[in-house]
Write a protein that holds these residues in place. Structure first.
Motif, PDB file in Angstrom:
ATOM      1  N   SER A 146      30.737 -40.042 -28.904  1.00  0.00           N
ATOM      2  CA  SER A 146      30.816 -38.816 -29.694  1.00  0.00           C
ATOM      3  C   SER A 146      29.960 -37.716 -29.061  1.00  0.00           C
ATOM      4  O   SER A 146      30.384 -36.559 -28.971  1.00  0.00           O
ATOM      5  N   LYS A 147      28.771 -38.082 -28.608  1.00  0.00           N
ATOM      6  CA  LYS A 147      27.906 -37.098 -27.935  1.00  0.00           C
ATOM      7  C   LYS A 147      28.555 -36.590 -26.658  1.00  0.00           C
ATOM      8  O   LYS A 147      28.504 -35.391 -26.360  1.00  0.00           O
ATOM      9  N   GLU A 148      29.158 -37.499 -25.891  1.00  0.00           N
ATOM     10  CA  GLU A 148      29.827 -37.104 -24.652  1.00  0.00           C
ATOM     11  C   GLU A 148      31.002 -36.168 -24.933  1.00  0.00           C
ATOM     12  O   GLU A 148      31.215 -35.199 -24.213  1.00  0.00           O
ATOM     13  N   ARG A 149      31.755 -36.464 -25.973  1.00  0.00           N
ATOM     14  CA  ARG A 149      32.882 -35.583 -26.330  1.00  0.00           C
ATOM     15  C   ARG A 149      32.383 -34.202 -26.714  1.00  0.00           C
ATOM     16  O   ARG A 149      32.965 -33.187 -26.323  1.00  0.00           O
ATOM     17  N   GLN A 150      31.301 -34.141 -27.493  1.00  0.00           N
ATOM     18  CA  GLN A 150      30.733 -32.851 -27.883  1.00  0.00           C
ATOM     19  C   GLN A 150      30.261 -32.096 -26.648  1.00  0.00           C
ATOM     20  O   GLN A 150      30.494 -30.894 -26.516  1.00  0.00           O
ATOM     21  N   HIS A 151      29.614 -32.815 -25.741  1.00  0.00           N
ATOM     22  CA  HIS A 151      29.146 -32.193 -24.500  1.00  0.00           C
ATOM     23  C   HIS A 151      30.333 -31.669 -23.687  1.00  0.00           C
ATOM     24  O   HIS A 151      30.279 -30.557 -23.142  1.00  0.00           O
ATOM     25  N   SER A 152      31.401 -32.447 -23.628  1.00  0.00           N
ATOM     26  CA  SER A 152      32.601 -32.017 -22.899  1.00  0.00           C
ATOM     27  C   SER A 152      33.207 -30.766 -23.528  1.00  0.00           C
ATOM     28  O   SER A 152      33.643 -29.853 -22.818  1.00  0.00           O
ATOM     29  N   ARG A 153      33.238 -30.733 -24.862  1.00  0.00           N
ATOM     30  CA  ARG A 153      33.758 -29.532 -25.545  1.00  0.00           C
ATOM     31  C   ARG A 153      32.908 -28.313 -25.214  1.00  0.00           C
ATOM     32  O   ARG A 153      33.432 -27.228 -24.939  1.00  0.00           O
ATOM     33  N   GLU A 154      31.583 -28.484 -25.231  1.00  0.00           N
ATOM     34  CA  GLU A 154      30.694 -27.368 -24.918  1.00  0.00           C
ATOM     35  C   GLU A 154      30.899 -26.904 -23.481  1.00  0.00           C
ATOM     36  O   GLU A 154      30.939 -25.696 -23.218  1.00  0.00           O
TER      37      GLU A 154
END
Length: 105
Positions: free
Chosen positions: A45-53
């Motif tokens: 989930s953190k990686e996905r958020q980072h990817s979105r950012e």
């Protein structure tokens, strides 16, 4: 013959105890795996958020690059549009020297 029923009973009790221990071991392993899965899901989930950012930052940078490119192209386009619209100016002829005047007649 008295020993025989108690032996069967003891065997069944030992078998049930072994199954209970196996059940407890498997239950702890399952709980540990569930915790690992939960940790991996949180990390994902953190990686996905980072990817979105990162994707949003890239989109902003791409937009800025496009605007900069357009801003750099506009003066050139304006010059291209204005230059043909202006009438061509003829260079005035340089004054002739007396020698040129003598020979041109």
């Amino acid at each position: 013959m008295v020993d025989e029923p108690s032996t069967k009973s003891e065997e069944k009790t030992a078998e049930v105890d072994g199954q209970n221990r196996l059940y407890e071991i498997l239950e702890r392993e399952l709980q540990a795996k569930n915790e690992q899965i939960a940790a991996l899901q949180a990390e994902l989930s953190k990686e996905r958020q980072h990817s979105r950012e990162q994707a949003e930052r890239i989109a902003v940078l791409a937009d800025q690059a496009q605007r900069l490119q357009l801003a750099q192209m506009q003066p050139q386009q304006i010059e291209d549009c204005v230059a043909p619209a202006e009438p061509e100016r003829q260079q005035p002829e340089p004054p002739r020297s007396w020698w040129n005047r003598f020979w041109s007649k």
